[in-house]
Design a protein around this motif. Sequence first.
Motif, short mmCIF file in Angstrom:
data_model
loop_
_atom_site.label_atom_id
_atom_site.label_comp_id
_atom_site.label_asym_id
_atom_site.label_seq_id
_atom_site.Cartn_x
_atom_site.Cartn_y
_atom_site.Cartn_z
N LEU A 69 -7.05 9.96 2.38
CA LEU A 69 -6.45 9.87 1.04
C LEU A 69 -5.42 10.98 0.85
O LEU A 69 -5.63 12.12 1.27
N GLN A 70 -4.30 10.64 0.21
CA GLN A 70 -3.29 11.62 -0.14
C GLN A 70 -3.31 11.86 -1.65
O GLN A 70 -4.07 11.22 -2.39
N GLU A 73 -4.25 9.38 -4.72
CA GLU A 73 -4.96 8.19 -4.22
C GLU A 73 -6.47 8.39 -4.38
O GLU A 73 -6.99 9.46 -4.09
N LYS A 74 -7.15 7.35 -4.87
CA LYS A 74 -8.57 7.46 -5.16
C LYS A 74 -9.45 6.63 -4.24
O LYS A 74 -10.61 6.95 -4.05
N ARG A 75 -8.94 5.55 -3.69
CA ARG A 75 -9.75 4.73 -2.80
C ARG A 75 -8.84 3.97 -1.84
O ARG A 75 -7.64 3.85 -2.07
N VAL A 76 -9.48 3.43 -0.79
CA VAL A 76 -8.73 2.70 0.22
C VAL A 76 -9.56 1.51 0.65
O VAL A 76 -10.78 1.57 0.71
N TYR A 126 -4.05 1.76 0.06
CA TYR A 126 -4.45 2.91 -0.74
C TYR A 126 -4.12 2.64 -2.22
O TYR A 126 -3.01 2.21 -2.55
N ALA A 127 -5.10 2.89 -3.10
CA ALA A 127 -4.93 2.61 -4.52
C ALA A 127 -5.15 3.87 -5.34
O ALA A 127 -5.86 4.80 -4.93
N ASP A 128 -4.51 3.89 -6.54
CA ASP A 128 -4.70 5.02 -7.46
C ASP A 128 -5.92 4.75 -8.36
O ASP A 128 -6.67 3.78 -8.15
N THR A 133 -2.26 -0.66 -5.91
CA THR A 133 -1.95 -0.27 -4.53
C THR A 133 -0.64 0.51 -4.52
O THR A 133 0.40 0.02 -4.96
N VAL A 134 -0.70 1.75 -4.00
CA VAL A 134 0.46 2.64 -4.02
C VAL A 134 0.99 2.97 -2.63
O VAL A 134 2.06 3.55 -2.49
N ARG A 135 0.21 2.60 -1.58
CA ARG A 135 0.67 2.92 -0.22
C ARG A 135 -0.08 2.05 0.78
O ARG A 135 -1.21 1.62 0.51
#
Length: 364
Positions: A69-70, A73-76, A126-128, A133-135
């Motif tokens: 996680l970056q 980002e909260k979950r993947v 990757y989601a906030d 989904t942000v990445r």
Amino acid sequence: MLHYIEMHHIKLTPLALLTGSLLVTTAFAAPTVDKEGNTGYATAAECDAAVIAGTARFYQPVTQMPTKLQKGEKRVSKGKLSDLGPAYQLGACDLGVGRKNGRNGVSKALQGKYVPFSPDSAVNLYADATGKTVRASMAQCDNRFSGAFPRAVPVPPPAPVAVAPAPAPAPAPVVAAPAPAPAPVVVPAPAPAPVAKKGITPYVFGTLGAVNDSVNYGAPAGLSNVGDSDRQSGGQLGVGLQFNDLLGAELFYQGGKKHEYTAFNGTGYDIGVKALGARLTLGTNVTEKLRLFGKLGAARVTHDLFTGGDESKTRALLGAGLTYSLSENLGVRFDYDHIRRQGSSTNPRWGNIDYFGLGLQYSF
């Protein structure tokens, strides 16, 4: 309305046919191929054309890395490239990039080239905190794309349909009001998939360096008492598991040349020492390639005795180290270990053992 030009009177000579064939053949250069067989194209247009024509070889990851996680980002979750939306129905042709933020891109041979990805390529999504989904990254290896998302292959427009010319307008045509445009259909976003569990990274390491040790020994005769310290060459071999970005665990063996101690009467002794230990590591990346960590554990230390035989004691261990990445799997490693001395009531009474070593670490 579309009108087509008839070509009944155009003749193609053999020279014209040969020239056209050469132009088509040389329009695009051959793709670059890395040692794994993955391909990259000099331009986005060449990559798009290969995907649309069905001749592209889609990228296949060959390494494995856990998700990371970056900031923000909260979950993947796991998904396919086509899950990013209709724009990815043909896949992607993304500009190949190198390592950044602790994650690799594509192989060096394909960096700067446009690499094709299938719409069915597995990706990490990757989601906030809101679930947006942000990445995206490559699923197996968590390698990064050139941006938050890869560049999609443009969907070609449908071929134009020829229609007959419209008849001449009738006198005083009745102009009907245009029909209202249909309201846009809002498709709800899919629920986020379960969070993917981060993997554990195993590794092996080996270092060479120096071992400092000391002893106080009261001999029965008195004149051959020893109070001395010595430094000799030594080394460590070990295996480890990196559980997440912070915590890891290691098992190691330490050995080296025998230490040379001199008694007060000039008598010399050659005393061997070795250690088998376990330790936890706690660290973080200072830069993209440099990682610092501390160590805490215990070691079973075995010394040769002055009177023959040997003895083993379990002693506490503290230490520190660093690694510097040379590639995705290989890095330089430095170790410092401090094995605490025994109590003052023992004879011989062994002092602190300090080890300094430099070597390599390989992660799988």
